[in-house]
Scaffold this motif. Structure first.
Motif, short mmCIF file in Angstrom:
data_model
loop_
_atom_site.label_atom_id
_atom_site.label_comp_id
_atom_site.label_asym_id
_atom_site.label_seq_id
_atom_site.Cartn_x
_atom_site.Cartn_y
_atom_site.Cartn_z
N HIS A 97 5.28 -31.30 -87.48
CA HIS A 97 5.65 -32.03 -88.70
C HIS A 97 5.09 -31.29 -89.91
CE1 HIS A 97 4.50 -34.98 -91.93
NE2 HIS A 97 5.80 -35.16 -91.85
N SER A 98 5.91 -31.13 -90.94
CA SER A 98 5.48 -30.54 -92.20
C SER A 98 4.86 -29.16 -92.00
CB SER A 98 4.51 -31.51 -92.90
OG SER A 98 4.26 -31.12 -94.23
N TYR A 99 3.61 -28.97 -92.42
CA TYR A 99 2.92 -27.69 -92.19
C TYR A 99 2.83 -27.37 -90.70
CZ TYR A 99 -1.30 -24.89 -91.30
OH TYR A 99 -2.20 -23.98 -90.81
N GLY A 100 2.87 -28.40 -89.86
CA GLY A 100 2.86 -28.17 -88.41
C GLY A 100 4.03 -27.30 -87.97
N GLY A 101 5.10 -27.27 -88.78
CA GLY A 101 6.23 -26.40 -88.47
C GLY A 101 5.86 -24.93 -88.58
N VAL A 102 4.97 -24.61 -89.52
CA VAL A 102 4.49 -23.23 -89.64
C VAL A 102 3.66 -22.88 -88.40
CG1 VAL A 102 3.21 -21.58 -91.07
CG2 VAL A 102 4.40 -23.50 -92.15
N VAL A 103 2.82 -23.82 -88.00
CA VAL A 103 1.95 -23.60 -86.84
C VAL A 103 2.77 -23.35 -85.58
CG1 VAL A 103 0.13 -24.59 -85.39
CG2 VAL A 103 0.12 -25.02 -87.85
N ILE A 104 3.80 -24.17 -85.34
CA ILE A 104 4.58 -24.00 -84.11
C ILE A 104 5.48 -22.76 -84.19
CG2 ILE A 104 4.52 -26.49 -83.68
CD1 ILE A 104 7.56 -26.56 -84.29
N VAL A 117 10.66 -28.17 -81.94
CA VAL A 117 11.26 -29.30 -82.65
C VAL A 117 10.54 -29.46 -83.99
CG1 VAL A 117 11.80 -31.76 -82.63
CG2 VAL A 117 11.79 -30.48 -80.48
N TYR A 118 11.32 -29.38 -85.05
CA TYR A 118 10.77 -29.49 -86.40
C TYR A 118 11.08 -30.89 -86.96
CZ TYR A 118 10.36 -24.39 -86.27
OH TYR A 118 10.03 -23.10 -85.93
N ILE A 119 10.04 -31.58 -87.42
CA ILE A 119 10.20 -32.91 -87.99
C ILE A 119 9.86 -32.84 -89.48
CG2 ILE A 119 9.54 -35.33 -87.86
CD1 ILE A 119 10.89 -34.27 -85.30
N ALA A 120 10.90 -32.82 -90.33
CA ALA A 120 10.68 -32.69 -91.79
C ALA A 120 9.65 -31.60 -92.05
CB ALA A 120 10.23 -34.02 -92.39
N ALA A 121 9.90 -30.43 -91.48
CA ALA A 121 8.87 -29.40 -91.41
C ALA A 121 9.30 -28.08 -92.04
CB ALA A 121 8.48 -29.16 -89.95
N PHE A 122 8.32 -27.27 -92.35
CA PHE A 122 8.57 -25.89 -92.75
C PHE A 122 8.93 -25.08 -91.51
CE2 PHE A 122 5.54 -27.33 -96.05
CZ PHE A 122 6.28 -27.04 -97.19
N ALA A 123 9.97 -24.26 -91.65
CA ALA A 123 10.38 -23.37 -90.56
C ALA A 123 10.47 -21.96 -91.15
CB ALA A 123 11.71 -23.80 -89.96
N PRO A 124 9.33 -21.31 -91.35
CA PRO A 124 9.32 -20.03 -92.07
C PRO A 124 9.85 -18.86 -91.25
CG PRO A 124 7.12 -20.62 -91.35
CD PRO A 124 8.00 -21.78 -91.00
N ASP A 125 10.30 -17.85 -91.98
CA ASP A 125 10.72 -16.59 -91.38
C ASP A 125 9.52 -15.64 -91.41
OD1 ASP A 125 12.25 -14.57 -90.27
OD2 ASP A 125 13.87 -14.75 -91.75
N LYS A 126 9.70 -14.46 -90.89
CA LYS A 126 8.64 -13.46 -90.85
C LYS A 126 8.12 -13.18 -92.26
CE LYS A 126 7.59 -8.85 -89.04
NZ LYS A 126 8.13 -7.70 -88.25
N GLY A 127 6.80 -13.23 -92.39
CA GLY A 127 6.17 -12.95 -93.67
C GLY A 127 6.11 -14.12 -94.63
N GLU A 128 6.73 -15.24 -94.27
CA GLU A 128 6.71 -16.42 -95.14
C GLU A 128 5.54 -17.35 -94.81
OE1 GLU A 128 11.46 -16.93 -96.25
OE2 GLU A 128 10.59 -18.17 -94.66
#
Length: 263
Positions: A97-104, A117-128
């Motif tokens: 969830h949220s910043y947890g999306g970066v972690v996963i 599974v992303y819940i209202a989360a950040f899903a960054p690309d490489k370097g983001e």
């Protein structure tokens, strides 16, 4: 009714009930091909927010664990998450969830992780990082009430927490969430992803349509880029607290889809 006859009827009834319960338990027993679920929280909060989602998953027969990240740096949080992944018997679906999306996204490259599974989360690309993703907000998007850093940590303005983070959560609970915030390390926001797991593994994304922390258009853009299976539900940023059934349903869909591919 004669006592002995009544006893036989009662025994038959009880036996039938036990068999029915046993059959129901077997129906909900964990599929040997089903990965375990590991739930990862975001910034300003801890793992206790997953309680209702966790209860639903367990009731439905899924294996679930909760990570308690320190939210001090991305490296620290990834290390803690990977330890939880390592403790699972088989494959894992990481939920963030949220910043947890970066972690996963970073921790999900672990060989045991089979889906994200992303819940209202950040899903960054490489370097983001969170920092780079929020640098250029969508025009007109609400600005999260983040206070200036204190000793390298961030908090949300407590008076504005409920409206910004948890508008659809019970007011008493939302206020408590604001009062019990976990300090979010600036180093966690600047931590950049080295290799996004979603590029090589299936992903699912729940868009919270009333989110005032991560704008829904940004959520849609990140989920599309990741090639995720997307669902949208009405809900605040704390949708995992306010809409646990919808969140659990998407997680179960992901687990079932991965398990089905193994059969």
């Amino acid at each position: 009714m004669h006592v002995s006859k009544f006893s036989k009827v009662l025994a038959t009834s009880l036996t039938g009930s036990v068999l029915a319960v046993s059959a129901l338990s077997s129906a909900f027993a964990a599929n040997p091909n089903a990965p375990s679920v590991v739930l990862v929280h975001g910034g300003f909060v801890d793992g206790s927010g997953w309680e209702d989602v966790y209860k639903i998953l367990k009731k439905d027969g899924y294996s679930a664990s909760i990570v308690q990240n320190p939210t001090t740096s991305l490296a620290d949080d990834v290390a803690v998450t990977r330890r939880t992944v390592a403790a699972q018997k088989g494959g894992v679906v990481l939920v963030g969830h949220s910043y947890g999306g970066v972690v996963i996204t970073e921790a999900g490259t672990d060989p045991k992780v089979e889906g994200l599974v992303y819940i209202a989360a950040f899903a960054p690309d490489k370097g983001e990082s969170v920092d780079s993703l929020i640098k250029d907000p969508v025009p007109g998007a609400p600005v999260p009430p983040i206070l200036p850093p204190q000793d390298g940590f961030l908090f949300l303005d407590q008076a504005k927490f409920a409206a910004a983070f948890a508008a659809d959560v019970n007011p008493q609970k939302a206020n408590f969430m604001g009062a019990s915030q976990v300090p979010w390390g600036v180093a966690a926001l600047t931590g950049a992803v080295t290799e996004p797991a979603w590029k090589g593994k299936p992903s699912w994304y729940l868009v919270a349509k009333d989110d005032k922390m991560i704008p829904p258009p940004a959520q849609r853009a990140m989920s599309k880029r990741a090639g995720a299976t997307v669902v949208e539900v009405p809900g605040s940023h704390a949708v995992y607290v306010s809409q646990p059934k919808a969140v659990a349903a998407l997680i179960e869909k992901a687990v079932d889809a991965i398990a089905a591919k193994k059969q």
